[in-house]
Design a protein around this motif. Sequence first.
Motif, mmCIF file in Angstrom:
data_model
loop_
_atom_site.group_PDB
_atom_site.id
_atom_site.type_symbol
_atom_site.label_atom_id
_atom_site.label_comp_id
_atom_site.label_asym_id
_atom_site.label_seq_id
_atom_site.Cartn_x
_atom_site.Cartn_y
_atom_site.Cartn_z
ATOM 1 N N LEU A 22 -8.237 -33.161 3.956
ATOM 2 C CA LEU A 22 -9.349 -33.879 3.335
ATOM 3 C C LEU A 22 -10.476 -32.938 2.922
ATOM 4 O O LEU A 22 -11.028 -33.066 1.830
ATOM 5 C CB LEU A 22 -9.872 -34.966 4.273
ATOM 6 C CG LEU A 22 -8.937 -36.155 4.448
ATOM 7 C CD1 LEU A 22 -9.446 -37.065 5.568
ATOM 8 C CD2 LEU A 22 -8.782 -36.928 3.150
ATOM 9 N N LEU A 23 -10.788 -31.986 3.778
ATOM 10 C CA LEU A 23 -11.832 -31.017 3.433
ATOM 11 C C LEU A 23 -11.435 -30.189 2.221
ATOM 12 O O LEU A 23 -12.271 -29.906 1.351
ATOM 13 C CB LEU A 23 -12.139 -30.114 4.633
ATOM 14 C CG LEU A 23 -12.910 -30.775 5.771
ATOM 15 C CD1 LEU A 23 -12.974 -29.846 6.984
ATOM 16 C CD2 LEU A 23 -14.303 -31.185 5.316
ATOM 17 N N GLU A 24 -10.167 -29.798 2.152
ATOM 18 C CA GLU A 24 -9.676 -29.042 0.994
ATOM 19 C C GLU A 24 -9.852 -29.847 -0.286
ATOM 20 O O GLU A 24 -10.306 -29.343 -1.304
ATOM 21 C CB GLU A 24 -8.205 -28.671 1.196
ATOM 22 C CG GLU A 24 -7.587 -27.892 0.065
ATOM 23 C CD GLU A 24 -8.077 -26.460 -0.049
ATOM 24 O OE1 GLU A 24 -7.958 -25.891 -1.144
ATOM 25 O OE2 GLU A 24 -8.574 -25.919 0.958
ATOM 26 N N LEU A 25 -9.505 -31.129 -0.228
ATOM 27 C CA LEU A 25 -9.641 -31.978 -1.411
ATOM 28 C C LEU A 25 -11.104 -32.252 -1.761
ATOM 29 O O LEU A 25 -11.464 -32.282 -2.938
ATOM 30 C CB LEU A 25 -8.894 -33.295 -1.194
ATOM 31 C CG LEU A 25 -7.368 -33.164 -1.142
ATOM 32 C CD1 LEU A 25 -6.745 -34.468 -0.678
ATOM 33 C CD2 LEU A 25 -6.814 -32.740 -2.488
ATOM 34 N N ILE A 26 -11.921 -32.446 -0.755
ATOM 35 C CA ILE A 26 -13.352 -32.677 -0.983
ATOM 36 C C ILE A 26 -13.988 -31.476 -1.669
ATOM 37 O O ILE A 26 -14.788 -31.617 -2.592
ATOM 38 C CB ILE A 26 -14.078 -32.994 0.346
ATOM 39 C CG1 ILE A 26 -13.676 -34.384 0.836
ATOM 40 C CG2 ILE A 26 -15.599 -32.874 0.203
ATOM 41 C CD1 ILE A 26 -14.069 -34.674 2.283
ATOM 42 N N ASN A 27 -13.601 -30.290 -1.225
ATOM 43 C CA ASN A 27 -14.228 -29.064 -1.716
ATOM 44 C C ASN A 27 -13.582 -28.482 -2.964
ATOM 45 O O ASN A 27 -14.087 -27.492 -3.501
ATOM 46 C CB ASN A 27 -14.230 -28.007 -0.600
ATOM 47 C CG ASN A 27 -15.121 -28.402 0.546
ATOM 48 O OD1 ASN A 27 -16.226 -28.894 0.337
ATOM 49 N ND2 ASN A 27 -14.649 -28.214 1.763
ATOM 50 N N ASN A 28 -12.483 -29.064 -3.436
ATOM 51 C CA ASN A 28 -11.777 -28.481 -4.565
ATOM 52 C C ASN A 28 -11.429 -29.555 -5.603
ATOM 53 O O ASN A 28 -10.328 -30.102 -5.595
ATOM 54 C CB ASN A 28 -10.509 -27.776 -4.061
ATOM 55 C CG ASN A 28 -9.864 -26.904 -5.101
ATOM 56 O OD1 ASN A 28 -10.035 -27.128 -6.288
ATOM 57 N ND2 ASN A 28 -9.108 -25.928 -4.649
ATOM 58 N N PRO A 29 -12.358 -29.846 -6.508
ATOM 59 C CA PRO A 29 -12.119 -30.887 -7.506
ATOM 60 C C PRO A 29 -10.909 -30.603 -8.399
ATOM 61 O O PRO A 29 -10.187 -31.521 -8.783
ATOM 62 C CB PRO A 29 -13.398 -30.931 -8.333
ATOM 63 C CG PRO A 29 -14.359 -30.018 -7.702
ATOM 64 C CD PRO A 29 -13.672 -29.248 -6.632
ATOM 65 N N LEU A 30 -10.661 -29.342 -8.735
ATOM 66 C CA LEU A 30 -9.514 -29.004 -9.567
ATOM 67 C C LEU A 30 -8.202 -29.304 -8.844
ATOM 68 O O LEU A 30 -7.257 -29.838 -9.442
ATOM 69 C CB LEU A 30 -9.561 -27.528 -9.986
ATOM 70 C CG LEU A 30 -8.442 -27.064 -10.917
ATOM 71 C CD1 LEU A 30 -8.419 -27.899 -12.196
ATOM 72 C CD2 LEU A 30 -8.599 -25.594 -11.233
ATOM 73 N N LEU A 31 -8.156 -29.015 -7.553
ATOM 74 C CA LEU A 31 -6.964 -29.327 -6.762
ATOM 75 C C LEU A 31 -6.733 -30.836 -6.720
ATOM 76 O O LEU A 31 -5.613 -31.301 -6.877
ATOM 77 C CB LEU A 31 -7.097 -28.776 -5.338
ATOM 78 C CG LEU A 31 -5.921 -29.050 -4.403
ATOM 79 C CD1 LEU A 31 -4.654 -28.371 -4.920
ATOM 80 C CD2 LEU A 31 -6.251 -28.578 -2.990
ATOM 81 N N ARG A 32 -7.810 -31.614 -6.524
ATOM 82 C CA ARG A 32 -7.693 -33.082 -6.537
ATOM 83 C C ARG A 32 -7.099 -33.556 -7.851
ATOM 84 O O ARG A 32 -6.181 -34.384 -7.877
ATOM 85 C CB ARG A 32 -9.061 -33.744 -6.347
ATOM 86 C CG ARG A 32 -9.613 -33.682 -4.961
ATOM 87 C CD ARG A 32 -10.765 -34.669 -4.781
ATOM 88 N NE ARG A 32 -11.798 -34.602 -5.791
ATOM 89 C CZ ARG A 32 -12.905 -33.866 -5.702
ATOM 90 N NH1 ARG A 32 -13.101 -33.103 -4.640
ATOM 91 N NH2 ARG A 32 -13.806 -33.890 -6.657
ATOM 92 N N LYS A 33 -7.619 -33.029 -8.946
ATOM 93 C CA LYS A 33 -7.140 -33.438 -10.267
ATOM 94 C C LYS A 33 -5.675 -33.054 -10.452
ATOM 95 O O LYS A 33 -4.856 -33.868 -10.881
ATOM 96 C CB LYS A 33 -7.988 -32.793 -11.355
ATOM 97 C CG LYS A 33 -7.563 -33.175 -12.747
ATOM 98 C CD LYS A 33 -8.425 -32.490 -13.788
ATOM 99 C CE LYS A 33 -7.910 -32.844 -15.184
ATOM 100 N NZ LYS A 33 -8.598 -32.106 -16.216
#
Length: 65
Positions: A22-33
């Motif tokens: 969750l922290l990785e996704l919160i901190n990395n908008p490009l990864l989320r996309k």
Amino acid sequence: EVVNPSVSGFLATTAMEWENALLELINNPLLRKDMGMAGRSKVEKEFNLKTMADKIAEIFDERKK
């Protein structure tokens, strides 16, 4: 089968793994996309109505034999 680890999502099994993911996704908008697009693409390709209807038909055909 749906999640390709680190491509279309994370497969967390412990509380710490969930927190880190969750922290990785919160901190990395490009990864989320990118993960969201990869996941959507896989679902559209492998779990669409035509594909699923064909798979279900195969199951019924096998049971008839």
